[in-house]
Design a protein around this motif. Structure first.
Motif, short mmCIF file in Angstrom:
data_model
loop_
_atom_site.label_atom_id
_atom_site.label_comp_id
_atom_site.label_asym_id
_atom_site.label_seq_id
_atom_site.Cartn_x
_atom_site.Cartn_y
_atom_site.Cartn_z
N ARG A 183 -18.63 12.94 27.40
CA ARG A 183 -17.32 12.67 26.82
C ARG A 183 -17.32 11.40 25.98
N GLU A 184 -18.14 10.42 26.36
CA GLU A 184 -18.05 9.10 25.74
C GLU A 184 -19.13 8.81 24.69
N VAL A 185 -20.21 9.61 24.68
CA VAL A 185 -21.23 9.45 23.64
C VAL A 185 -21.67 10.83 23.16
N LYS A 186 -22.38 10.86 22.05
CA LYS A 186 -22.89 12.14 21.53
C LYS A 186 -24.27 12.39 22.14
N VAL A 187 -24.42 13.52 22.82
CA VAL A 187 -25.70 13.88 23.45
C VAL A 187 -26.34 15.02 22.66
N VAL A 188 -27.57 14.79 22.24
CA VAL A 188 -28.34 15.82 21.54
C VAL A 188 -29.51 16.21 22.43
N VAL A 189 -29.69 17.51 22.62
CA VAL A 189 -30.72 18.00 23.54
C VAL A 189 -31.73 18.87 22.79
N PRO A 190 -32.91 18.34 22.46
CA PRO A 190 -33.96 19.16 21.87
C PRO A 190 -34.55 20.10 22.93
N GLU A 191 -34.77 21.35 22.53
CA GLU A 191 -35.42 22.32 23.42
C GLU A 191 -36.62 22.91 22.69
N PHE A 192 -37.64 23.23 23.45
CA PHE A 192 -38.89 23.71 22.86
C PHE A 192 -39.25 25.06 23.48
N GLU A 241 -33.30 26.41 12.62
CA GLU A 241 -31.89 26.22 12.21
C GLU A 241 -30.99 27.31 12.80
N GLN A 242 -31.45 28.55 12.78
CA GLN A 242 -30.61 29.68 13.20
C GLN A 242 -30.23 29.61 14.68
N LEU A 243 -31.13 29.09 15.50
CA LEU A 243 -30.88 29.06 16.94
C LEU A 243 -30.21 27.77 17.41
N SER A 244 -30.09 26.80 16.54
CA SER A 244 -29.59 25.48 16.92
C SER A 244 -28.10 25.32 16.66
N ASP A 245 -27.51 24.32 17.30
CA ASP A 245 -26.13 23.93 17.00
C ASP A 245 -26.05 22.41 17.04
N ASP A 246 -24.84 21.86 17.02
CA ASP A 246 -24.68 20.41 16.95
C ASP A 246 -25.25 19.70 18.17
N ARG A 247 -25.26 20.39 19.30
CA ARG A 247 -25.71 19.76 20.54
C ARG A 247 -27.17 20.10 20.86
N LYS A 248 -27.52 21.34 20.68
CA LYS A 248 -28.89 21.76 21.00
C LYS A 248 -29.71 21.94 19.74
N LEU A 249 -30.84 21.24 19.69
CA LEU A 249 -31.77 21.39 18.58
C LEU A 249 -32.96 22.20 19.11
N ILE A 250 -33.09 23.41 18.62
CA ILE A 250 -34.11 24.31 19.12
C ILE A 250 -35.35 24.26 18.23
N PHE A 251 -36.49 24.03 18.87
CA PHE A 251 -37.77 24.02 18.18
C PHE A 251 -38.61 25.18 18.72
N THR A 252 -39.13 26.02 17.82
CA THR A 252 -39.95 27.14 18.23
C THR A 252 -41.34 27.01 17.63
N ASN A 253 -42.28 27.74 18.21
CA ASN A 253 -43.66 27.59 17.75
C ASN A 253 -43.96 28.44 16.51
N GLY A 254 -42.95 29.11 15.98
CA GLY A 254 -43.11 29.78 14.69
C GLY A 254 -43.76 31.14 14.77
N ILE A 255 -44.26 31.52 15.95
CA ILE A 255 -44.88 32.84 16.10
C ILE A 255 -43.81 33.79 16.63
N THR A 256 -43.55 34.84 15.92
CA THR A 256 -42.41 35.71 16.27
C THR A 256 -42.83 37.02 16.92
N GLY A 257 -43.99 37.05 17.54
CA GLY A 257 -44.40 38.29 18.21
C GLY A 257 -45.38 38.02 19.32
#
Length: 257
Positions: A183-192, A241-257
């Motif tokens: 509530r009091e600060v902006k929290v950003v959560v990177p996920e891998f 970019e497609q999987l992320s939002d303002d709070r969650k930054l999603i990082f993927t390994n780029g392999i889609t299969g």
């Protein structure tokens, strides 16, 4: 921007890395009391409480028995923890300026010391958040620390721009009044995440390595804005970019299969 990392279960009391200065943990008194209470447990009780094998239980029984001795060696927290995250953070090549920046912007959770700055000197221990101290009326370590840490945690984040990059494990939220923090600060959560069979999956070892690498990236580049985290890449992981939002930054390994 502040960074939060989890402490590691594995520790060392020896390092050749030179740091520009050291500091005393803010909750040194509380840590001494926690260690004193932990010293009352037998090896068998520590085995159960810490969810460890007999060898590790004996090691930590000895640690707690000797915790208050002047002969026990201390190390800055950033060098004392030796888990995967800290191996990838790799402070061996930090300049004095980078250590100073880390001291101001990086915080480490600790069930014994509460919350640590990188250059706070600490003694080896092992502890879990669900341990109940004998003299705390059944309080877990999470409950013990929550009232002590929340105000300080929020205050420090605000002092550095009001943004927290949360790179700790999920359970560490319980050390704070997390609703207040969000509530009091902006929290950003990177996920891998990695792609497995066409679906996103979490691999613990990759997550830990990526958290250490991202913390290093933030400290080395003195990142201040969440937007700038999107430039992080490592071992095929890149911002999605497609999987992320303002709070969650999603990082993927780029392999889609």
């Amino acid at each position: 921007m502040n960074i939060l990392l989890s402490c590691a279960k594995t520790m060392s009391d020896v390092s050749k890395v030179k740091v520009p200065f050291t500091t005393v943990p803010r909750f040194q008194k509380e840590a001494a009391e926690v260690a004193l209470q932990m010293s009352q447990f037998t090896v068998e009780e520590l085995e159960r409480l810490l969810h460890v094998n007999p060898k590790i239980a004996v090691e930590n029984y000895k640690r707690y028995q000797a915790f208050h001795s002047e002969e026990v060696r201390e190390l800055p927290a950033l060098l004392a923890y030796t888990g995967i995250v800290f191996k990838r953070l790799n402070p061996k090549d930090f300049s004095d300026e980078e250590f100073r920046y880390a001291q101001d912007h990086l915080r480490l959770t600790s069930f014994c010391y509460g919350m640590l700055r990188p250059l706070d000197v600490i003694r080896p221990y092992r502890l879990e958040g669900d341990v109940q101290l004998p003299e705390e009326g059944g309080k877990t370590m999470f409950a013990f620390w929550q009232s002590r840490l929340t105000d300080l945690f929020i205050e420090e984040i605000r002092a550095n721009g009001g943004i927290l990059c949360y790179l700790a494990s999920d359970e560490m939220r319980n050390l704070f009044d997390w609703k207040r923090v969000e509530r009091e600060v902006k929290v950003v959560v990177p996920e891998f995440h990695v792609w497995k069979g066409g679906k996103l999956s979490t691999v613990v070892v990759y997550t830990k390595m990526s958290r250490g690498e991202m913390a290093r990236y933030i400290l080395k580049n003195q990142i201040k804005a969440p937007e700038d985290l999107k430039g992080f890449t490592w071992e095929g992981f890149e911002f999605n970019e497609q999987l992320s939002d303002d709070r969650k930054l999603i990082f993927t390994n780029g392999i889609t299969g």
